[in-house]
Design a protein around this motif. Structure first.
Motif, PDB file in Angstrom:
ATOM      1  N   ALA A  45      40.513 102.646  39.028  1.00 43.00           N
ATOM      2  CA  ALA A  45      40.219 101.746  37.913  1.00 43.00           C
ATOM      3  C   ALA A  45      41.500 101.217  37.269  1.00 43.00           C
ATOM      4  O   ALA A  45      42.546 101.875  37.294  1.00 43.00           O
ATOM      5  N   ASP A  46      41.402 100.005  36.704  1.00 47.28           N
ATOM      6  CA  ASP A  46      42.564  99.390  36.050  1.00 47.28           C
ATOM      7  C   ASP A  46      43.080 100.250  34.897  1.00 47.28           C
ATOM      8  O   ASP A  46      44.268 100.261  34.603  1.00 47.28           O
ATOM      9  N   SER A  47      42.160 100.939  34.223  1.00 46.56           N
ATOM     10  CA  SER A  47      42.550 101.755  33.078  1.00 46.56           C
ATOM     11  C   SER A  47      43.042 103.148  33.462  1.00 46.56           C
ATOM     12  O   SER A  47      43.418 103.927  32.597  1.00 46.56           O
ATOM     13  N   SER A  48      43.030 103.447  34.742  1.00 46.11           N
ATOM     14  CA  SER A  48      43.425 104.783  35.177  1.00 46.11           C
ATOM     15  C   SER A  48      44.915 105.016  34.983  1.00 46.11           C
ATOM     16  O   SER A  48      45.732 104.094  35.075  1.00 46.11           O
ATOM     17  N   ARG A  49      45.278 106.261  34.720  1.00 45.59           N
ATOM     18  CA  ARG A  49      46.696 106.619  34.600  1.00 45.59           C
ATOM     19  C   ARG A  49      47.407 106.551  35.946  1.00 45.59           C
ATOM     20  O   ARG A  49      48.626 106.616  36.006  1.00 45.59           O
ATOM     21  N   ARG A  61      55.423 102.538  42.682  1.00 42.02           N
ATOM     22  CA  ARG A  61      55.223 103.555  43.718  1.00 42.02           C
ATOM     23  C   ARG A  61      53.888 103.345  44.409  1.00 42.02           C
ATOM     24  O   ARG A  61      52.894 102.993  43.775  1.00 42.02           O
ATOM     25  N   LYS A  62      53.858 103.599  45.687  1.00 42.43           N
ATOM     26  CA  LYS A  62      52.638 103.394  46.465  1.00 42.43           C
ATOM     27  C   LYS A  62      51.686 104.569  46.311  1.00 42.43           C
ATOM     28  O   LYS A  62      52.088 105.716  46.193  1.00 42.43           O
ATOM     29  N   LEU A  66      44.146  98.078  44.278  1.00 43.05           N
ATOM     30  CA  LEU A  66      43.467  99.180  43.614  1.00 43.05           C
ATOM     31  C   LEU A  66      42.214  99.597  44.366  1.00 43.05           C
ATOM     32  O   LEU A  66      41.598 100.601  44.032  1.00 43.05           O
ATOM     33  N   VAL A  67      41.830  98.812  45.367  1.00 40.62           N
ATOM     34  CA  VAL A  67      40.658  99.122  46.183  1.00 40.62           C
ATOM     35  C   VAL A  67      41.131  99.384  47.604  1.00 40.62           C
ATOM     36  O   VAL A  67      41.718  98.509  48.247  1.00 40.62           O
ATOM     37  N   PHE A  68      40.894 100.590  48.087  1.00 38.43           N
ATOM     38  CA  PHE A  68      41.307 100.939  49.444  1.00 38.43           C
ATOM     39  C   PHE A  68      40.267 100.448  50.444  1.00 38.43           C
ATOM     40  O   PHE A  68      39.093 100.222  50.110  1.00 38.43           O
ATOM     41  N   ASP A  69      40.707 100.272  51.669  1.00 40.29           N
ATOM     42  CA  ASP A  69      39.787  99.860  52.732  1.00 40.29           C
ATOM     43  C   ASP A  69      38.721 100.926  52.951  1.00 40.29           C
ATOM     44  O   ASP A  69      38.948 102.123  52.741  1.00 40.29           O
ATOM     45  N   THR A 124      24.144 106.497  58.615  1.00 36.92           N
ATOM     46  CA  THR A 124      25.394 106.436  57.865  1.00 36.92           C
ATOM     47  C   THR A 124      25.139 106.689  56.383  1.00 36.92           C
ATOM     48  O   THR A 124      24.246 106.079  55.791  1.00 36.92           O
ATOM     49  N   TYR A 125      25.919 107.590  55.809  1.00 36.82           N
ATOM     50  CA  TYR A 125      25.906 107.800  54.363  1.00 36.82           C
ATOM     51  C   TYR A 125      27.012 106.939  53.768  1.00 36.82           C
ATOM     52  O   TYR A 125      28.168 107.048  54.175  1.00 36.82           O
ATOM     53  N   LYS A 126      26.658 106.097  52.803  1.00 34.42           N
ATOM     54  CA  LYS A 126      27.630 105.231  52.156  1.00 34.42           C
ATOM     55  C   LYS A 126      27.885 105.719  50.740  1.00 34.42           C
ATOM     56  O   LYS A 126      26.950 105.818  49.932  1.00 34.42           O
ATOM     57  N   LEU A 127      29.145 106.003  50.434  1.00 33.02           N
ATOM     58  CA  LEU A 127      29.507 106.527  49.132  1.00 33.02           C
ATOM     59  C   LEU A 127      30.618 105.669  48.525  1.00 33.02           C
ATOM     60  O   LEU A 127      31.614 105.376  49.198  1.00 33.02           O
ATOM     61  N   GLY A 128      30.415 105.223  47.295  1.00 34.57           N
ATOM     62  CA  GLY A 128      31.432 104.465  46.582  1.00 34.57           C
ATOM     63  C   GLY A 128      31.923 105.258  45.384  1.00 34.57           C
ATOM     64  O   GLY A 128      31.128 105.655  44.523  1.00 34.57           O
ATOM     65  N   LEU A 129      33.218 105.502  45.297  1.00 35.20           N
ATOM     66  CA  LEU A 129      33.809 106.311  44.249  1.00 35.20           C
ATOM     67  C   LEU A 129      34.840 105.509  43.468  1.00 35.20           C
ATOM     68  O   LEU A 129      35.616 104.758  44.067  1.00 35.20           O
ATOM     69  N   VAL A 130      34.840 105.655  42.147  1.00 39.97           N
ATOM     70  CA  VAL A 130      35.833 105.009  41.292  1.00 39.97           C
ATOM     71  C   VAL A 130      36.532 106.097  40.471  1.00 39.97           C
ATOM     72  O   VAL A 130      35.879 106.875  39.770  1.00 39.97           O
ATOM     73  N   ILE A 131      37.859 106.139  40.554  1.00 43.71           N
ATOM     74  CA  ILE A 131      38.639 107.108  39.804  1.00 43.71           C
ATOM     75  C   ILE A 131      38.964 106.500  38.442  1.00 43.71           C
ATOM     76  O   ILE A 131      39.668 105.494  38.352  1.00 43.71           O
ATOM     77  N   ASN A 132      38.447 107.133  37.383  1.00 47.25           N
ATOM     78  CA  ASN A 132      38.658 106.654  36.033  1.00 47.25           C
ATOM     79  C   ASN A 132      39.698 107.450  35.275  1.00 47.25           C
ATOM     80  O   ASN A 132      40.094 107.052  34.172  1.00 47.25           O
TER      81      ASN A 132
END
Length: 377
Positions: free
Chosen positions: A241-245, A251-252, A279-282, A368-376
């Motif tokens: 997320a944009d607001s994430s620390r 740095r990559k 900010l979004v990985f493949d 296929t199990y599809k999972l979308g995760l967002v790190i806040n």
């Protein structure tokens, strides 16, 4: 009964106190305390009535420790037999990784890869047959390989083999398949039974060069794979997320996925590309076999890392991993979390962060199990 003005009674002589510390008492007072002879006679009478207590307490302690060690050895043998039976009936993955290896590169570190060979046990004249090869990890002396060597040990002869592991530095990338044109860092060979019989099927050994000089330490890990009647895949979409620390600046960032083997030993199964802009990985597609050894209840671990380049004379020669945070959970538990809910994230510095990860996608499409995760966090 003693009156308050009398001194304290003497300690029994068997306590080992010096006689100078004992205060003499009047004869009338001494009559209230048992003599040393009466104490010894009482101990002798107890020994006669209870022969099992006649031994020295120190001997009893040593005997108990010895019995404990025998029980541990029995339990270890029993567990090894159970695991060996399990290994005989199921496919296995052999994972190797190294630490503190000798550096053969110029002005950098090794571009490392490993090759695994096998041959029948105790047949010296038999040629080695390659059974697997890892990926190349650039600029490292501690390669943690992701590629597992897949093995089938259904027959007894499949276990009675010697294995050899060679670690190379990719000296000539143009001739990657020609091992003679690469630099051998070190190797090890021994019976596969040593790995099977090791506690937890986790064995650490030293690798040596052609002159038998140690050049690093290798860890081998065997993991049993559950055979799936209907193989499935898992697709991850990870967003920071944009607001994430952890928002990348200069740095990559990159992330890794690992599966639990046993006793807090994790095997890395995926390493993403690093990026300082996105900010979004493949999307990542991993088979359930690789992600959880075919078992949905097996825990998986997702880690977020930041590259920490090491500069020498103004040049980035190699990178070190810096763990920013992680989460761990089984695929079965993840599938039970509805979309929009949050999970706990473990920050490398702040510790547990409630609601640090959000589930934005949780669907099953075919196999296929599809999972979308967002790190806040």
């Amino acid at each position: 009964r003693l009156t308050p003005h009398l001194p304290h009674p003497p300690h029994p002589p068997h306590l080992g106190l010096p006689r100078s510390t004992l205060t003499p008492l009047p004869t009338a007072a001494m009559a209230h305390f048992p003599s040393a002879d009466s104490i010894l006679k009482k101990e002798d009478r107890i020994r006669e009535e209870h022969p099992s207590l006649a031994g020295n307490w120190k001997d009893k302690d040593e005997e108990s420790l010895e019995m404990g060690e025998q029980e541990k050895r029995f339990r270890h043998t029993y567990d090894s037999c159970m695991v060996m039976k399990k290994i005989t009936s199921m496919p296995v993955d052999l994972v190797v990784y190294f630490e503190g290896t000798k550096n053969l590169a110029m002005l950098a570190k090794n571009d490392a890869f490993a090759v695994v060979w096998k041959r029948p046990t105790r047949e010296e004249g038999t040629e080695w047959v390659a059974i697997g090869r890892t990926e190349v990890i650039k600029s490292t002396q501690d390669p943690l390989f992701i590629t597992a060597i897949k093995m089938e040990l259904k027959e007894e002869n499949d276990k009675n083999v010697d294995i050899k592991v060679d670690l190379y530095h990719l000296k000539n990338p143009k001739f990657e398949e020609d091992l003679e044109k690469q630099a051998l860092v070190g190797s090890w060979q021994g019976p596969l039974q040593d790995v099977i019989a090791a506690r937890g099927q986790w064995l650490q050994v030293m690798i040596t060069d052609q002159k038998k000089r140690p050049t690093g330490r290798m860890t081998m890990q065997l993991d049993t794979i559950k055979v799936e009647e209907d193989p499935k895949d898992v697709t991850f979409t990870l967003t920071v997320a944009d607001s994430s620390r952890y928002t990348p600046k200069s740095r990559k960032l990159y992330f890794t996925v690992s599966r639990l083997v046993r006793k807090n030993h994790w095997t890395r199964v995926y390493l993403s590309e690093s990026s300082a802009k996105r900010l979004v990985f493949d999307d990542v597609n991993i088979s359930l076999r690789d992600l959880a050894a075919g078992d949905e209840t097996r825990a998986m671990r997702l880690e977020l890392h930041r590259e920490a380049p090491v500069k020498v004379m103004g040049f980035d020669l190699f990178n070190r991993e810096r763990l920013l945070g992680h989460m761990q959970m089984s695929i079965k538990s993840l599938r039970a979390v509805p979309e929009g809910k949050s999970l706990q994230w473990f920050d490398g510095g702040a510790g547990p962060v409630s609601g640090g990860v959000s589930i934005v996608l949780n669907q099953t499409v075919g196999k296929t199990y599809k999972l979308g995760l967002v790190i806040n966090a």
